[in-house]
Structure formats: C-alpha cells, structure tokens
Design a protein around this motif. Structure first.
Motif, PDB file in Angstrom:
ATOM      1  N   ARG A   9      38.587  34.247  32.567  1.00  0.00           N
ATOM      2  CA  ARG A   9      38.505  32.807  32.824  1.00  0.00           C
ATOM      3  C   ARG A   9      39.430  32.381  33.955  1.00  0.00           C
ATOM      4  N   ASN A  10      40.511  33.132  34.145  1.00  0.00           N
ATOM      5  CA  ASN A  10      41.520  32.749  35.121  1.00  0.00           C
ATOM      6  C   ASN A  10      41.287  33.292  36.525  1.00  0.00           C
ATOM      7  N   ILE A  11      40.198  34.003  36.739  1.00  0.00           N
ATOM      8  CA  ILE A  11      39.900  34.475  38.089  1.00  0.00           C
ATOM      9  C   ILE A  11      38.626  33.814  38.578  1.00  0.00           C
ATOM     10  N   GLN A  12      38.424  33.886  39.865  1.00  0.00           N
ATOM     11  CA  GLN A  12      37.217  33.301  40.441  1.00  0.00           C
ATOM     12  C   GLN A  12      35.997  34.100  40.011  1.00  0.00           C
ATOM     13  N   LYS A  13      34.837  33.480  40.103  1.00  0.00           N
ATOM     14  CA  LYS A  13      33.586  34.134  39.707  1.00  0.00           C
ATOM     15  C   LYS A  13      33.343  35.424  40.486  1.00  0.00           C
ATOM     16  N   LYS A  14      33.802  35.482  41.727  1.00  0.00           N
ATOM     17  CA  LYS A  14      33.573  36.664  42.553  1.00  0.00           C
ATOM     18  C   LYS A  14      34.676  37.707  42.387  1.00  0.00           C
ATOM     19  N   GLY A  15      35.741  37.366  41.667  1.00  0.00           N
ATOM     20  CA  GLY A  15      36.861  38.280  41.508  1.00  0.00           C
ATOM     21  C   GLY A  15      36.597  39.361  40.483  1.00  0.00           C
ATOM     22  N   LYS A  16      37.431  40.396  40.512  1.00  0.00           N
ATOM     23  CA  LYS A  16      37.310  41.494  39.562  1.00  0.00           C
ATOM     24  C   LYS A  16      38.707  41.838  39.056  1.00  0.00           C
ATOM     25  N   ILE A  17      38.805  42.133  37.773  1.00  0.00           N
ATOM     26  CA  ILE A  17      40.065  42.537  37.163  1.00  0.00           C
ATOM     27  C   ILE A  17      39.994  44.029  36.859  1.00  0.00           C
ATOM     28  N   VAL A  18      41.047  44.738  37.236  1.00  0.00           N
ATOM     29  CA  VAL A  18      41.188  46.146  36.891  1.00  0.00           C
ATOM     30  C   VAL A  18      42.434  46.252  36.019  1.00  0.00           C
ATOM     31  N   ILE A  19      42.282  46.777  34.811  1.00  0.00           N
ATOM     32  CA  ILE A  19      43.388  46.906  33.868  1.00  0.00           C
ATOM     33  C   ILE A  19      43.631  48.394  33.622  1.00  0.00           C
ATOM     34  N   ILE A  20      44.890  48.803  33.718  1.00  0.00           N
ATOM     35  CA  ILE A  20      45.262  50.194  33.497  1.00  0.00           C
ATOM     36  C   ILE A  20      45.798  50.321  32.072  1.00  0.00           C
TER      37      ILE A  20
END
Length: 61
Positions: A9-20
């Motif tokens: 929810r906290n990133i833009q629609k075009k953004g991507k989150i990478v979690i390690i």
C-alpha cells in the motif's frame, strides 16, 4: 501477511518491493506462495542461502 499488504500500500502502483528473508518454514507457507503468485509483478521474496551466518546477522546470537 498483513505486513506485506501494508508494504504494498505504501509504494506506487508501478513500484516493486524485494524482501530478503531467511529460510524459516513460515516464509515458505502455502498462503505466502498464493499471495506471491497474485502479486508477482509487485512483490519478490529473495531467500538467503541456508547456513549463511555472514549474511544473516541474527545467526550470530
């Protein structure tokens, strides 16, 4: 899982989150896999190698 949804929810629609993550069983749960399949364009989980204390600092405790 609610943490992942809050992150998205906290990133833009075009953004991507990478979690390690480490390789704890809970990180490979079926529920998480279903969520990843749905959100594969916006969310990626990368897992550390097993037994990698140099990369996972908590293993030193």
């Amino acid at each position: 899982m609610s943490f992942l949804r809050r992150c998205l929810r906290n990133i833009q629609k075009k953004g991507k989150i990478v979690i390690i993550l480490d390789n704890a069983k809970v990180h490979h749960a079926k529920l998480i896999q279903l969520l990843l399949e749905k959100l594969k364009n916006r969310l990626e989980l990368m897992f550390l190698s097993q037994y990698s204390p140099g990369l996972n600092l908590i293993e030193g405790l």
